[in-house]
Design a protein around this motif. Structure first.
Motif, PDB file in Angstrom:
ATOM      1  N   ILE A   1       0.845  -1.206   0.000  1.00 17.34           N
ATOM      2  CA  ILE A   1       0.000   0.000   0.000  1.00 17.34           C
ATOM      3  C   ILE A   1       0.879   1.255   0.000  1.00 17.34           C
ATOM      4  O   ILE A   1       0.620   2.209  -0.744  1.00 17.34           O
ATOM      5  CB  ILE A   1      -0.951  -0.003   1.224  1.00 17.34           C
ATOM      6  CG1 ILE A   1      -1.999  -1.108   1.058  1.00 17.34           C
ATOM      7  CG2 ILE A   1      -1.649   1.349   1.383  1.00 17.34           C
ATOM      8  CD1 ILE A   1      -2.840  -1.344   2.303  1.00 17.34           C
TER       9      ILE A   1
ATOM     10  N   ALA B   1       2.369   1.575  -3.519  1.00 14.28           N
ATOM     11  CA  ALA B   1       1.354   1.882  -4.534  1.00 14.28           C
ATOM     12  C   ALA B   1       0.778   3.281  -4.355  1.00 14.28           C
ATOM     13  O   ALA B   1       0.436   3.944  -5.346  1.00 14.28           O
ATOM     14  CB  ALA B   1       0.227   0.846  -4.459  1.00 14.28           C
ATOM     15  N   ALA B   2       0.689   3.737  -3.107  1.00  9.51           N
ATOM     16  CA  ALA B   2       0.103   5.057  -2.843  1.00  9.51           C
ATOM     17  C   ALA B   2       0.966   6.186  -3.381  1.00  9.51           C
ATOM     18  O   ALA B   2       0.485   7.310  -3.558  1.00  9.51           O
ATOM     19  CB  ALA B   2      -0.125   5.234  -1.347  1.00  9.51           C
ATOM     20  N   GLN B   3       2.252   5.918  -3.647  1.00 10.31           N
ATOM     21  CA  GLN B   3       3.158   6.977  -4.089  1.00 10.31           C
ATOM     22  C   GLN B   3       3.355   7.020  -5.600  1.00 10.31           C
ATOM     23  O   GLN B   3       4.049   7.900  -6.104  1.00 10.31           O
ATOM     24  CB  GLN B   3       4.527   6.789  -3.431  1.00 10.31           C
ATOM     25  CG  GLN B   3       4.486   6.886  -1.921  1.00 10.31           C
ATOM     26  CD  GLN B   3       5.869   6.701  -1.345  1.00 10.31           C
ATOM     27  OE1 GLN B   3       6.760   7.501  -1.589  1.00 10.31           O
ATOM     28  NE2 GLN B   3       6.044   5.640  -0.595  1.00 10.31           N
ATOM     29  N   VAL B   4       2.806   6.052  -6.302  1.00 10.20           N
ATOM     30  CA  VAL B   4       2.998   5.987  -7.754  1.00 10.20           C
ATOM     31  C   VAL B   4       2.581   7.296  -8.406  1.00 10.20           C
ATOM     32  O   VAL B   4       1.527   7.838  -8.037  1.00 10.20           O
ATOM     33  CB  VAL B   4       2.185   4.791  -8.326  1.00 10.20           C
ATOM     34  CG1 VAL B   4       2.120   4.828  -9.843  1.00 10.20           C
ATOM     35  CG2 VAL B   4       2.802   3.478  -7.856  1.00 10.20           C
ATOM     36  N   PRO B   5       3.302   7.872  -9.341  1.00  9.93           N
ATOM     37  CA  PRO B   5       4.518   7.345  -9.972  1.00  9.93           C
ATOM     38  C   PRO B   5       5.803   7.733  -9.224  1.00  9.93           C
ATOM     39  O   PRO B   5       6.889   7.410  -9.706  1.00  9.93           O
ATOM     40  CB  PRO B   5       4.481   8.010 -11.347  1.00  9.93           C
ATOM     41  CG  PRO B   5       3.847   9.330 -11.099  1.00  9.93           C
ATOM     42  CD  PRO B   5       2.861   9.113  -9.994  1.00  9.93           C
ATOM     43  N   ASN B   6       5.690   8.394  -8.077  1.00  9.48           N
ATOM     44  CA  ASN B   6       6.892   8.789  -7.337  1.00  9.48           C
ATOM     45  C   ASN B   6       7.349   7.647  -6.433  1.00  9.48           C
ATOM     46  O   ASN B   6       6.639   6.669  -6.244  1.00  9.48           O
ATOM     47  CB  ASN B   6       6.597  10.027  -6.492  1.00  9.48           C
ATOM     48  CG  ASN B   6       5.979  11.132  -7.323  1.00  9.48           C
ATOM     49  OD1 ASN B   6       6.447  11.426  -8.422  1.00  9.48           O
ATOM     50  ND2 ASN B   6       4.892  11.707  -6.826  1.00  9.48           N
TER      51      ASN B   6
ATOM     52  N   VAL C   1       1.765  -6.616 -15.126  1.00 12.15           N
ATOM     53  CA  VAL C   1       1.169  -5.276 -15.220  1.00 12.15           C
ATOM     54  C   VAL C   1       2.216  -4.210 -14.857  1.00 12.15           C
ATOM     55  O   VAL C   1       2.345  -3.193 -15.548  1.00 12.15           O
ATOM     56  CB  VAL C   1      -0.059  -5.162 -14.292  1.00 12.15           C
ATOM     57  CG1 VAL C   1      -0.601  -3.738 -14.278  1.00 12.15           C
ATOM     58  CG2 VAL C   1      -1.140  -6.113 -14.736  1.00 12.15           C
TER      59      VAL C   1
ATOM     60  N   LYS D   1       4.774  -3.999 -17.667  1.00 13.99           N
ATOM     61  CA  LYS D   1       4.118  -3.411 -18.852  1.00 13.99           C
ATOM     62  C   LYS D   1       4.015  -1.890 -18.710  1.00 13.99           C
ATOM     63  O   LYS D   1       4.155  -1.153 -19.694  1.00 13.99           O
ATOM     64  CB  LYS D   1       2.718  -4.026 -18.977  1.00 13.99           C
ATOM     65  CG  LYS D   1       1.747  -3.354 -19.909  1.00 13.99           C
ATOM     66  CD  LYS D   1       1.864  -3.922 -21.296  1.00 13.99           C
ATOM     67  CE  LYS D   1       0.831  -3.356 -22.256  1.00 13.99           C
ATOM     68  NZ  LYS D   1       0.781  -1.912 -22.333  1.00 13.99           N
ATOM     69  N   ASP D   2       3.781  -1.427 -17.507  1.00 14.30           N
ATOM     70  CA  ASP D   2       3.595   0.011 -17.272  1.00 14.30           C
ATOM     71  C   ASP D   2       4.908   0.754 -17.039  1.00 14.30           C
ATOM     72  O   ASP D   2       4.885   1.908 -16.592  1.00 14.30           O
ATOM     73  CB  ASP D   2       2.652   0.218 -16.074  1.00 14.30           C
ATOM     74  CG  ASP D   2       1.257  -0.295 -16.373  1.00 14.30           C
ATOM     75  OD1 ASP D   2       0.863  -0.251 -17.555  1.00 14.30           O
ATOM     76  OD2 ASP D   2       0.584  -0.762 -15.449  1.00 14.30           O
TER      77      ASP D   2
ATOM     78  N   TRP E   1      -5.721  -2.014 -11.608  1.00  7.57           N
ATOM     79  CA  TRP E   1      -4.500  -1.203 -11.559  1.00  7.57           C
ATOM     80  C   TRP E   1      -4.264  -0.521 -12.915  1.00  7.57           C
ATOM     81  O   TRP E   1      -3.949   0.663 -12.987  1.00  7.57           O
ATOM     82  CB  TRP E   1      -3.292  -2.066 -11.184  1.00  7.57           C
ATOM     83  CG  TRP E   1      -2.026  -1.283 -11.086  1.00  7.57           C
ATOM     84  CD1 TRP E   1      -1.029  -1.200 -12.013  1.00  7.57           C
ATOM     85  CD2 TRP E   1      -1.635  -0.418 -10.008  1.00  7.57           C
ATOM     86  NE1 TRP E   1      -0.045  -0.357 -11.573  1.00  7.57           N
ATOM     87  CE2 TRP E   1      -0.384   0.126 -10.357  1.00  7.57           C
ATOM     88  CE3 TRP E   1      -2.225  -0.067  -8.788  1.00  7.57           C
ATOM     89  CZ2 TRP E   1       0.288   1.025  -9.518  1.00  7.57           C
ATOM     90  CZ3 TRP E   1      -1.544   0.818  -7.956  1.00  7.57           C
ATOM     91  CH2 TRP E   1      -0.301   1.343  -8.323  1.00  7.57           C
TER      92      TRP E   1
ATOM     93  N   HIS F   1      -7.114  11.096  -5.063  1.00  9.02           N
ATOM     94  CA  HIS F   1      -6.229   9.939  -4.900  1.00  9.02           C
ATOM     95  C   HIS F   1      -6.483   9.196  -3.586  1.00  9.02           C
ATOM     96  O   HIS F   1      -6.300   7.980  -3.505  1.00  9.02           O
ATOM     97  CB  HIS F   1      -4.773  10.406  -4.973  1.00  9.02           C
ATOM     98  CG  HIS F   1      -3.786   9.301  -4.841  1.00  9.02           C
ATOM     99  ND1 HIS F   1      -3.691   8.275  -5.751  1.00  9.02           N
ATOM    100  CD2 HIS F   1      -2.842   9.042  -3.897  1.00  9.02           C
ATOM    101  CE1 HIS F   1      -2.740   7.440  -5.384  1.00  9.02           C
ATOM    102  NE2 HIS F   1      -2.209   7.871  -4.261  1.00  9.02           N
TER     103      HIS F   1
ATOM    104  N   TYR G   1      -7.135   0.460  -1.664  1.00  3.54           N
ATOM    105  CA  TYR G   1      -6.014  -0.473  -1.423  1.00  3.54           C
ATOM    106  C   TYR G   1      -6.149  -1.069  -0.010  1.00  3.54           C
ATOM    107  O   TYR G   1      -5.925  -2.259   0.200  1.00  3.54           O
ATOM    108  CB  TYR G   1      -4.647   0.224  -1.503  1.00  3.54           C
ATOM    109  CG  TYR G   1      -4.346   0.985  -2.766  1.00  3.54           C
ATOM    110  CD1 TYR G   1      -5.005   0.715  -3.970  1.00  3.54           C
ATOM    111  CD2 TYR G   1      -3.364   1.969  -2.775  1.00  3.54           C
ATOM    112  CE1 TYR G   1      -4.709   1.417  -5.114  1.00  3.54           C
ATOM    113  CE2 TYR G   1      -3.059   2.680  -3.915  1.00  3.54           C
ATOM    114  CZ  TYR G   1      -3.740   2.412  -5.085  1.00  3.54           C
ATOM    115  OH  TYR G   1      -3.442   3.117  -6.212  1.00  3.54           O
TER     116      TYR G   1
END
Lengths: 143, 209
Positions: free
Chosen positions: A35, A38-43, A100, A103-104, B120, B136, B143
């Motif tokens: 979590i 994922a919460a920081q994407v794309p950073n 995934v 791919k990204d 996703w 966000h 999540y």
């Protein structure tokens, strides 16, 4: 009236170390780390909490293994049987998510982190499933 | 991921008036129904193609269909099928569970994988998963909800389900073990149901932005 003595002999109920509890704790750490990442994407500014959680998750998983090895006797044959098939299923599941992320074009440091988390996930769940089955099997019947 | 919430009790011949289930007659030959594997394979291949094509409709389709089935099955099994099963006779519960649980072991992981992977990708296409996206925090909340459901499903329900299935395959299943394992299904269904309602709120909120 038939006493259920035979039931007891075919299904051992004994005090075992908290393998399942440690497995759940490891899973919680893995998911929490996921979590955070994922919460920081794309950073990826603050990955260290996720790294700490991953290390704890890995440590708990190792502890699970150590505790299981010390159980004597233990029904290893059903454990391996369930672990192998569950592992195959969770490799497919983790593989789909990894696909995934690749791919990204996920940044390398984040991708490495997510990959390690998926590995931890794919090892923890089959271990819990296999232990849940093996703990109720008669070790003598599987030698 | 509610597998099944029966609250069923399998009793030994000495303990109950009803005859115990005869496991040999109830339990399928394999833990997981092998005839379902090709269907799972087709679904996963379709998912890979959808993600590879990166088409909005395709990933939206897999996410919405997978998520709707996941939520629907969880709520239906947890709050409709479970209580009905709890009122059935012990042999009826045993027979239903022996046939139902293996199928759920194939269906639910597939639905979860499809929903999460497509979700996703959909989040990336729509921008929900981007930390800079205005709403966000709703995505992050989803999540957390999924993580709670994963802990309940993978740490509590699935280990119990598979242990019950193995126990039922024994020549002399231990009713105490099965009852002990299945007792956790009731509260697990409650947590999962609550999380699924939260999922509905979050997803409709994100889709309405």
């Amino acid at each position: 009236m038939t006493a259920p003595v035979q039931h007891q002999s075919s299904t051992p109920q004994r005090a075992l170390p908290p393998v399942l509890e440690l497995g759940v704790a490891s899973l919680i750490c893995t998911l929490a780390a996921g979590i955070i990442v994922a919460a920081q994407v794309p950073n990826s500014h603050t990955l260290w909490p996720a790294v700490v959680l991953l290390v704890i998750a890995a440590g708990l998983l190792v502890a699970c293994g150590m505790l299981m090895i010390r159980i004597r006797p233990f029904a290893w044959r059903p454990f391996r049987q369930v672990w192998q098939w569950a592992m195959l299923a969770y490799i497919v599941i983790a593989g789909m998510l990894e696909y995934v992320f690749i791919k990204d074009k996920t940044p390398n440091n984040v991708l490495v982190m997510l990959t390690l988390l998926l590995v931890a996930f794919a090892v923890t769940v089959p271990t819990m499933l296999a232990f849940s089955v093996a703990r109720f099997q008669d070790p003598a019947a599987h030698e | 991921m509610t597998e099944i919430a029966t609250g069923a009790r399998f009793e030994s011949p000495a303990a109950g008036a009803e005859a115990p289930p005869r496991p040999g007659a109830l339990v399928p030959k394999t833990i997981v129904p092998l005839q379902g594997l090709p269907i799972v394979g087709v679904v996963l291949i379709g998912l890979v193609v959808a993600i590879a094509s990166n088409k909005l409709w395709a990933v939206d389709f897999f996410h919405v269909v997978g998520g709707a089935l996941w939520t629907g099955i969880d709520l239906f099994v947890g709050f409709i099928v479970g209580p009905i099963l709890g009122r059935l006779s012990i042999p009826a519960r045993a027979e239903f569970s022996a046939r139902f649980m293996p199928k759920m072991m194939l269906i639910m992981p597939t639905l979860v994988t499809v929903t999460l992977a497509a979700g996703w990708q959909l989040g990336l296409l729509k921008g929900f998963v981007n930390a800079g996206y205005p709403n966000h925090e709703w995505a992050v909340a989803s999540y957390v909800v999924v993580a709670v459901m994963a802990v309940v499903a993978l740490g509590v329900l699935e280990p119990a389900n598979i242990a019950v299935l193995f126990e039922m395959r024994k020549p002399e299943p231990n009713g105490e073990v099965i009852a002990k394992l299945m007792s956790r299904f009731v509260w697990a269904a409650g947590i999962t149901g609550t999380m699924q309602v939260a999922t509905l709120i979050i997803m409709t909120k994100l889709a309405s932005v």
